[in-house]
Design a protein around this motif. Sequence first.
Motif, mmCIF file in Angstrom:
data_model
loop_
_atom_site.group_PDB
_atom_site.id
_atom_site.type_symbol
_atom_site.label_atom_id
_atom_site.label_comp_id
_atom_site.label_asym_id
_atom_site.label_seq_id
_atom_site.Cartn_x
_atom_site.Cartn_y
_atom_site.Cartn_z
ATOM 1 N N GLY A 162 -34.394 -20.744 -54.816
ATOM 2 C CA GLY A 162 -35.665 -20.125 -55.182
ATOM 3 C C GLY A 162 -36.696 -20.126 -54.069
ATOM 4 O O GLY A 162 -37.889 -20.345 -54.308
ATOM 5 N N LEU A 163 -36.259 -19.849 -52.834
ATOM 6 C CA LEU A 163 -37.162 -19.893 -51.692
ATOM 7 C C LEU A 163 -37.778 -18.523 -51.410
ATOM 8 O O LEU A 163 -37.157 -17.481 -51.638
ATOM 9 C CB LEU A 163 -36.408 -20.360 -50.439
ATOM 10 C CG LEU A 163 -35.700 -21.705 -50.497
ATOM 11 C CD1 LEU A 163 -35.115 -22.046 -49.130
ATOM 12 C CD2 LEU A 163 -36.646 -22.803 -50.945
ATOM 13 N N ASP A 164 -38.986 -18.547 -50.893
ATOM 14 C CA ASP A 164 -39.609 -17.354 -50.330
ATOM 15 C C ASP A 164 -39.323 -17.396 -48.830
ATOM 16 O O ASP A 164 -39.913 -18.192 -48.099
ATOM 17 C CB ASP A 164 -41.118 -17.373 -50.599
ATOM 18 C CG ASP A 164 -41.841 -16.192 -49.941
ATOM 19 O OD1 ASP A 164 -41.157 -15.331 -49.337
ATOM 20 O OD2 ASP A 164 -43.080 -16.155 -50.001
ATOM 21 N N ASP A 165 -38.392 -16.558 -48.388
ATOM 22 C CA ASP A 165 -37.986 -16.617 -46.981
ATOM 23 C C ASP A 165 -38.742 -15.625 -46.100
ATOM 24 O O ASP A 165 -38.389 -15.446 -44.931
ATOM 25 C CB ASP A 165 -36.479 -16.394 -46.850
ATOM 26 C CG ASP A 165 -36.050 -15.005 -47.296
ATOM 27 O OD1 ASP A 165 -36.830 -14.332 -48.000
ATOM 28 O OD2 ASP A 165 -34.922 -14.594 -46.947
ATOM 29 N N SER A 166 -39.794 -15.004 -46.658
ATOM 30 C CA SER A 166 -40.504 -13.987 -45.878
ATOM 31 C C SER A 166 -41.156 -14.565 -44.622
ATOM 32 O O SER A 166 -41.321 -13.858 -43.617
ATOM 33 C CB SER A 166 -41.577 -13.317 -46.739
ATOM 34 O OG SER A 166 -42.519 -14.275 -47.221
ATOM 35 N N GLY A 167 -41.509 -15.851 -44.662
ATOM 36 C CA GLY A 167 -42.140 -16.467 -43.503
ATOM 37 C C GLY A 167 -41.216 -17.368 -42.712
ATOM 38 O O GLY A 167 -41.665 -18.076 -41.787
ATOM 39 N N ILE A 168 -39.929 -17.366 -43.049
ATOM 40 C CA ILE A 168 -38.960 -18.208 -42.338
ATOM 41 C C ILE A 168 -38.375 -17.418 -41.168
ATOM 42 O O ILE A 168 -37.873 -16.311 -41.340
ATOM 43 C CB ILE A 168 -37.834 -18.677 -43.277
ATOM 44 C CG1 ILE A 168 -38.411 -19.543 -44.403
ATOM 45 C CG2 ILE A 168 -36.780 -19.469 -42.491
ATOM 46 C CD1 ILE A 168 -37.376 -19.976 -45.437
#
Length: 349
Positions: A162-168
């Motif tokens: 359930g990660l938001d990877d937009s900033g990874i």
Amino acid sequence: MSLTRRSLLRRTAALGGAAAAASLFSPALVRAQTPVRMVLNWRYQGPQSWFFLAQDRGYFADAGIEMIIDQGNGSGAAVGAVASGSYDVGFGDVNALIQLAAQKPDEAPICVYQMYNKPPFTVGVMADSGIETAKDLEGKKLGGSANDGALKLWPAFVKIAGLDDSGIEITNFQPNLREQMLKGGQVDGVFGYVNTIRFSAKLSGMDPDTDIRFINYGDYGMDLYSNGLIVPKAMTQEQPELVSGMVEAINRGVADTLADMDAAVDSVAEREPLINKAIEKERLIATLQDEMNHPELAEYGLGAVDPERFAKAIDIVVEANGLPRTPEVSEIYTDAFLPPMSERITKLL
């Protein structure tokens, strides 16, 4: 069944006499050796020792195989190398195989001996980084080899955790730079197998037990298998005796490794004299404990899978990666070439 040295010896004993024994070693009865090229998942290390013991002790030769074993560049890369025809056999990640079979079923090879039955995939971070859970990876810079099995499964992990990877940010670098990049702060986390990172860090002077924290995929519901022996489907159809003989040889190599781990590590050192044998023995033991010692081993034996669990693993990979189709278990794995249950390894340590 292939005519192995054991069967020849039994035949000799039945015939009796010195003449029969002499005939065993006559040119007419020497088996032709079929060259087979194998690519490993990684460089020569302790957990590859069973392949080298099988080679050194003549088990491949017993099966009529002249085995050539090359270092690898990642578990995912090994699958692609077999699919492309660059290698005849690979020690690779079945999850990469699932993805290939879902997208290009006609090109996909098949696993004939499943060895790693627990998920080793992880993101390693510095213990003092403040990163304690998967959620803490959001907004961070992560890196690894492009062919690393954990990196290839990263999109699936992002979805399941359930990660938001937009900033990874993900960066690629050569495998030998991984621990250096982490220790030097060029990245916040690195992809890999737990024991690969752990012992490579130890070789670099770090104490992985205190310096590194592992964000393990398995802790977030990714109950997956990983490395197994991968061969082209055409080989299983056209050379079934060769495949059976190869699996038997490796199974014997694992048994010999369990019986004498120092000899096993020595076999690696024959290929790579600069290894630290003490650390490679530790790496070997840790791999047996952490990546190959699932409770199902006692029921099915090494090389086999729990069909229901394997089917669920396929579903995890397909759903999390949004793959176009769900391959059947039989497209990814077959037990047709395993030794009988009486000869399978059901206990490691």
